[in-house]
Each structure stands twice: as C-alpha cells, then as structure tokens.
Design an enzyme around this catalytic site. Structure first.
Site, mmCIF file in Angstrom:
data_model
loop_
_atom_site.group_PDB
_atom_site.id
_atom_site.type_symbol
_atom_site.label_atom_id
_atom_site.label_comp_id
_atom_site.label_asym_id
_atom_site.label_seq_id
_atom_site.Cartn_x
_atom_site.Cartn_y
_atom_site.Cartn_z
ATOM 1 N N ASP A 1 0.857 -1.185 0.000
ATOM 2 C CA ASP A 1 0.000 0.000 0.000
ATOM 3 C C ASP A 1 0.892 1.232 0.000
ATOM 4 O OD1 ASP A 1 1.084 0.267 2.516
ATOM 5 O OD2 ASP A 1 -0.822 0.290 3.589
ATOM 6 N N ASP B 1 1.430 4.784 2.309
ATOM 7 C CA ASP B 1 1.057 5.403 3.586
ATOM 8 C C ASP B 1 1.510 6.855 3.614
ATOM 9 O OD1 ASP B 1 0.401 2.717 5.019
ATOM 10 O OD2 ASP B 1 2.462 2.408 4.337
ATOM 11 N N ASP C 1 -3.254 4.585 2.746
ATOM 12 C CA ASP C 1 -3.571 4.962 4.130
ATOM 13 C C ASP C 1 -3.182 6.413 4.363
ATOM 14 O OD1 ASP C 1 -4.431 2.402 4.772
ATOM 15 O OD2 ASP C 1 -2.498 1.772 5.600
HETATM 16 N N1 CTP Z 1 0.742 0.923 11.519
HETATM 17 C C1 CTP Z 1 0.148 1.402 12.655
HETATM 18 N N2 CTP Z 1 -1.175 1.184 12.897
HETATM 19 C C2 CTP Z 1 -1.932 0.518 11.993
HETATM 20 C C3 CTP Z 1 -1.347 0.041 10.816
HETATM 21 C C4 CTP Z 1 0.011 0.266 10.601
HETATM 22 O O1 CTP Z 1 0.832 2.020 13.464
HETATM 23 N N3 CTP Z 1 -3.223 0.321 12.268
HETATM 24 C C5 CTP Z 1 2.172 1.161 11.291
HETATM 25 C C6 CTP Z 1 2.966 -0.134 11.177
HETATM 26 O O2 CTP Z 1 3.466 -0.532 12.415
HETATM 27 C C7 CTP Z 1 4.068 0.244 10.235
HETATM 28 C C8 CTP Z 1 3.484 1.365 9.384
HETATM 29 O O3 CTP Z 1 2.326 1.807 10.064
HETATM 30 O O4 CTP Z 1 5.124 0.755 10.967
HETATM 31 C C9 CTP Z 1 3.176 0.938 7.993
HETATM 32 O O5 CTP Z 1 2.339 -0.207 7.994
HETATM 33 P P1 CTP Z 1 2.085 -1.079 6.712
HETATM 34 O O6 CTP Z 1 1.606 -0.247 5.601
HETATM 35 O O7 CTP Z 1 1.205 -2.199 7.126
HETATM 36 O O8 CTP Z 1 3.512 -1.745 6.428
HETATM 37 P P2 CTP Z 1 4.754 -1.261 5.567
HETATM 38 O O9 CTP Z 1 5.933 -1.336 6.463
HETATM 39 O O10 CTP Z 1 4.474 0.051 4.918
HETATM 40 O O11 CTP Z 1 4.906 -2.417 4.510
HETATM 41 P P3 CTP Z 1 4.210 -2.535 3.067
HETATM 42 O O12 CTP Z 1 5.250 -2.115 2.104
HETATM 43 O O13 CTP Z 1 3.864 -3.957 2.944
HETATM 44 O O14 CTP Z 1 3.007 -1.633 3.055
HETATM 45 MN MN MN Z 2 2.684 0.359 3.836
HETATM 46 MN MN MN Z 3 -0.476 0.816 5.586
#
Ligand code: CTP
Ligand code: MN
Ligand code: MN
Ligand code: MN
Length: 373
Positions: free
Chosen positions: A204, A206, A297
């Site tokens: 995703d 963020d 997000d």
């Molecule tokens: N996070 C959070 N609360 C949530 C979801 C996520 O604090 N409800 C934090 C996670 O701990 C992470 C960051 O937001 O540090 C990003 O989460 P995520 O998008 O799930 O993972 P990524 O590390 O960005 O990996 P990816 O590349 O797969 O998206």
């Molecule tokens: Mn992410």
């Molecule tokens: Mn995320």
C-alpha cells in the site's frame, strides 16, 4: 585460540532498534524460511510464536555475512530452540522440511489467499475455512456476508495483490498533496511506511499529514476525502476520527501498536500513465484497463505529536515493536505513536524530531533505511 573463536562468532545487540538493518541481508534463504513460519503463526493467531520467529529472522538479517555453521550463532539473542532447528536443517540439508510442509499445507495456502482480501483478517479467514471455503471461487459460491471493505477487497482482489511501485506511490503523493493543499494551505504531506524505509515496492502507500500550526489540522481529513471522492479518486474509504486524549494515553499494553489518530483506509483509483497510448492503438476489443486499484492509508497528526507519528508509522512492524519493548523494559518509559511517557519522572518527554526520540530513549539514531528489521 580464544581470539580465533571470537572471530568466528557473531555478536549483535538484543533489540532490533539497536541494530542497523538494511533491505538487503546476507542470509536470505534462512530469513525467508523463518519469515514463512512467522507468517504461518500470525495467520493462526499464535502471536507469541509469530514474534519469536520474527525476532529470530531479524537477528539473522543483521549479520554482516552469511552463516556457515551453527556454532557461529552461539550467544546470539532471540534464537530459540525451534528457530535454531530450522537453521540447522537448512545449513545441513539445504531445506527445512517443516518450512516446506507449511508452504504446501492447504490451511496455510487458504489463510494467505483469504487474508489477501482487503478487510479480511485471520479470524474471518479461519471461520471461512471452517465453513469449507479455501479459495475465491468457494467464497463467491457459498456467499457468507461480506462487509463493505471486504466487498471492495474482493472486487479489486487482483489489483490489490499487485505490488505498488515507488513511481505509483509518488504519483498518488502528487494527487493527495494537491488536494490537501487546496483544503488547507501550508499543510504538509510525508510518505511513510515501507517506502520511507527505501522499499522499491509495497502492499500500500502510507501518508502522514500535519500542519506547522497546532490545531489547524483538525477537521482536515473529511474535507480531503470528500474532495478526492468528488474527483473520482476513491473506490472505497473508511475514515476514523481522532480519539486521542493525553490524560488517557499511557498505553496499557506497550506491545500494541494501535493509535488514535484521525485516519483513512482507502482504495485509490489510479489512472495508468500509459493509458492514452494503449487505448488509442487498440480499437474497441479487449482494450487494457486504463486504471488500477491501490491501497492508500492517510493519517493526520497534530504537529506536537508529529515526530512520534512519523516514527510510529515508518516501521518496520518489528522495529516498532522492539522500540516499545526497549522503552518499557529497559527505560521504564512508554512509547506510542502519540507520545513518550517517563514513568519514573511521571511526565511526558517532548520531541520535535525522530532524533530527539531516540536520544530520550538512549538509543543511537537509526535512519529509516536501516529500520528494515
Ligand atoms: N501501523 C500502525 N497502525 C496501523 C497500521 C500500521 O501504526 N493500524 C504502522 C505499522 O506498524 C508500520 C506502518 O504503520 O510501521 C506501515 O504499515 P504497513 O503499511 O502495514 O507496512 P509497511 O511497512 O508500509 O509495509 P508494506 O510495504 O507492505 O506496506
Ligand atoms: Mn505500507
Ligand atoms: Mn499501511
Ligand atoms: Mn515488511
């Protein structure tokens, strides 16, 4: 002799937040194996086992070269009996039968496939498997009730399981920044999550939004969302209001990463860059889809909490967990994505940058690109 021995034995600090972990590591066969077992435990909601495998995986990611023999691992932290057995099998036989069996298992495959639907967690997937649902076809035909997120997730299943590229992330960043600035001039948008750690792709995108004047960010997100929606960029969105009260903050479970920021979990409709060229040359039959769905997000933080939000949302998930464990166990502090609380001084420790938070925690500063634990 003693010197010889110490040369051949690895040494790493106990907590992942004390280590520099880059995207690349020297032991990918081992780390990928442990990652499968961690994922399997997480999918089965065996949280303790999941964390144990993740910690073992992270220790191997931090080693300066490939492991050659088991004895080199003597004295390393976080390598339990089970993880060591997996490592031993792979060093001796090239594979771990437990890992191979896990990858082949119908339950693991079904849990992975079903939780690959946006909005479906381990609990729901488990319930569906109990009903005999192991794949998308069976899900379509037996028709359990789906909430709106799951409906959208199913509809865009293929797109959402395609990795998002950095170029796509930047493109979405431009769209969101334009809309955010239109709603609130002076607001700031920061790319967080895996892309901030330097990952070339992600599941995703963020973003963290703030404004340099405290309080100006209040009410921002619903306006941003409705503008994005009116411009046709949102296929799905769920916005949650900010529910943070400083007086209540003391995270009762320092291991939980849930925060209370205003946020939006969304599915973006992203136009393909090469759209016009492809559609033009192609007549009417089987024209390629001119857009794709991407998970996005959005999180909003007041500037006073920005450094904590930035640190908390940059990840990796294990790095975050280890930071909180370090704070609690080693420093008698409580760290969240909102604040750092010192239980001995009974006070909050302010910080305007990630560097200051590491300093409060008595940790050497680790930049985002080395938080890939
Ligand atoms: N996070 C959070 N609360 C949530 C979801 C996520 O604090 N409800 C934090 C996670 O701990 C992470 C960051 O937001 O540090 C990003 O989460 P995520 O998008 O799930 O993972 P990524 O590390 O960005 O990996 P990816 O590349 O797969 O998206
Ligand atoms: Mn992410
Ligand atoms: Mn995320
Ligand atoms: Mn990751």
């Amino acid at each position: 002799q003693q010197d010889n021995e110490s040369e051949d034995v690895f040494s790493v600090p106990n907590y992942a937040c004390q280590r520099r972990t880059t995207l690349q590591n020297h032991n990918t066969v081992l780390t990928e194996a442990l990652s499968i077992l961690a994922e399997n435990a997480e999918l089965n909601e065996e949280d303790g086992r999941g964390i144990a495998f993740r910690r073992a995986e992270a220790v191997l990611k931090a080693l300066p070269r490939a492991v050659r023999k088991l004895t080199e691992l003597k004295g390393l932290p976080c390598l339990g009996e089970h993880s060591l057995r997996i490592i031993k099998d792979i060093l001796e036989k090239g594979v771990s039968s437990e890992v191979e069996a896990t990858k082949q298992s119908e339950r693991y495959k079904a849990l992975k496939l079903l939780t690959g639907i946006f909005g479906v967690g381990a609990k729901t997937a488990d319930r569906w498997i109990t009903m005999g649902i192991y794949n998308l076809q069976q899900l379509q035909s037996s028709g359990p009730t789906l909430n709106q997120a799951q409906q959208a997730g199913l509809e865009h299943y293929e797109d959402l399981n395609q990795p998002v590229t950095r170029a796509e992330a930047d493109h979405i960043g431009e769209i969101v920044r334009r809309v955010v600035l239109c709603v609130l001039p002076g607001a700031q948008l920061t790319l967080i999550g895996g892309f901030r750690r330097g990952k070339p792709t992600g599941h995703d995108v963020d973003f963290l939004i703030t404004h340099p004047e405290e309080g100006r960010e209040v009410g921002l997100l619903p306006k941003v969302v409705s503008l994005l929606k009116s411009q046709g960029f949102l296929l799905y969105q769920k916005t949650t209001k900010n529910s943070y009260l400083e007086s209540e903050d003391r995270p009762t479970q320092p291991s939980s990463n849930m925060d209370r920021f205003e946020r939006c979990f969304s599915i973006f409709r992203l136009k393909s860059h090469q759209e016009s060229a492809e559609v033009r040359g192609n007549g009417s039959e089987s024209r390629p889809k001119s857009w794709r769905a991407v998970r996005v997000d959005l999180v909003v933080s007041p500037i006073s909490q920005f450094a904590f939000a930035l640190l908390g949302w940059t990840g990796s998930k294990l790095f975050e967990r280890e930071l909180r464990r370090w704070a609690g166990h080693e420093k008698a502090m409580s760290l969240s994505s909102h604040a750092l609380y010192d239980t001995k001084q009974n006070s909050y420790l302010r910080a305007a940058s990630e560097e200051e938070i590491f300093a409060h925690l008595d940790l050497e500063y680790i930049p985002p690109s080395e938080r890939n634990a």
